[in-house]
Design a protein around this motif. Structure first.
Motif, PDB file in Angstrom:
ATOM      1  N   SER A   1       2.175   1.815  -3.509  1.00 35.50           N
ATOM      2  CA  SER A   1       1.179   2.271  -4.484  1.00 35.50           C
ATOM      3  C   SER A   1       0.749   3.712  -4.222  1.00 35.50           C
ATOM      4  N   GLY A   2       1.173   4.292  -3.117  1.00 36.13           N
ATOM      5  CA  GLY A   2       0.815   5.678  -2.818  1.00 36.13           C
ATOM      6  C   GLY A   2      -0.459   5.820  -2.007  1.00 36.13           C
ATOM      7  N   ARG A   3      -1.066   4.717  -1.606  1.00 36.06           N
ATOM      8  CA  ARG A   3      -2.270   4.749  -0.779  1.00 36.06           C
ATOM      9  C   ARG A   3      -1.996   3.953   0.489  1.00 36.06           C
ATOM     10  N   PRO A   4      -1.341   4.564   1.465  1.00 35.12           N
ATOM     11  CA  PRO A   4      -0.924   3.822   2.656  1.00 35.12           C
ATOM     12  C   PRO A   4      -2.098   3.251   3.442  1.00 35.12           C
ATOM     13  N   ALA A   5      -1.878   2.061   3.965  1.00 33.70           N
ATOM     14  CA  ALA A   5      -2.836   1.389   4.841  1.00 33.70           C
ATOM     15  C   ALA A   5      -2.277   1.402   6.257  1.00 33.70           C
ATOM     16  N   ARG A   6      -3.113   1.066   7.204  1.00 29.58           N
ATOM     17  CA  ARG A   6      -2.636   1.005   8.581  1.00 29.58           C
ATOM     18  C   ARG A   6      -1.644  -0.133   8.751  1.00 29.58           C
TER      19      ARG A   6
ATOM     20  N   ALA B   1       0.827  -1.207   0.000  1.00 30.38           N
ATOM     21  CA  ALA B   1       0.000   0.000   0.000  1.00 30.38           C
ATOM     22  C   ALA B   1       0.858   1.252   0.000  1.00 30.38           C
ATOM     23  N   LEU B   2       1.963   1.226   0.708  1.00 33.66           N
ATOM     24  CA  LEU B   2       2.868   2.371   0.742  1.00 33.66           C
ATOM     25  C   LEU B   2       3.507   2.573  -0.624  1.00 33.66           C
TER      26      LEU B   2
END
Length: 89
Positions: free
Chosen positions: A29-34, A26-27
């Motif tokens: 891809s530019g859309r960080p997750a928790r 996710a990091l």
């Protein structure tokens, strides 16, 4: 940057990928997750079941449901601690 700095960054990225692959993807891809230690889905689910059992035990005169709800709530509450895997100092 010097070459040793690049090696440290590559090592850090590899450790992050190994520890929490979902967060690393996710990091990237530019859309960080928790991060994993802040995901509390199981904790909320356990607490919801505990409250349901407790409410059912109070509505129906069943002490076993009340006891099961209290025990499950006692198990669910420590799951909300994000640092539960670390040993105390």
């Amino acid at each position: 940057m010097r070459q040793p700095d690049d090696e440290h960054l590559v090592d850090l990225a590899a450790r992050l990928e190994r520890d929490d692959p979902r967060f690393a993807r996710a990091l990237g891809s530019g859309r960080p997750a928790r991060p994993r230690e802040y995901r509390r889905t199981r904790a909320w689910g356990s607490l919801a079941v505990a409250v349901t059992l407790l409410a059912a035990g109070m509505a129906l005169p069943e002490g076993i449901l009340v006891a099961a709800g209290l025990v499950l709530a006692g198990i669910a509450v420590p799951l909300f601690d994000p640092h539960r895997d670390r040993p105390p100092r």
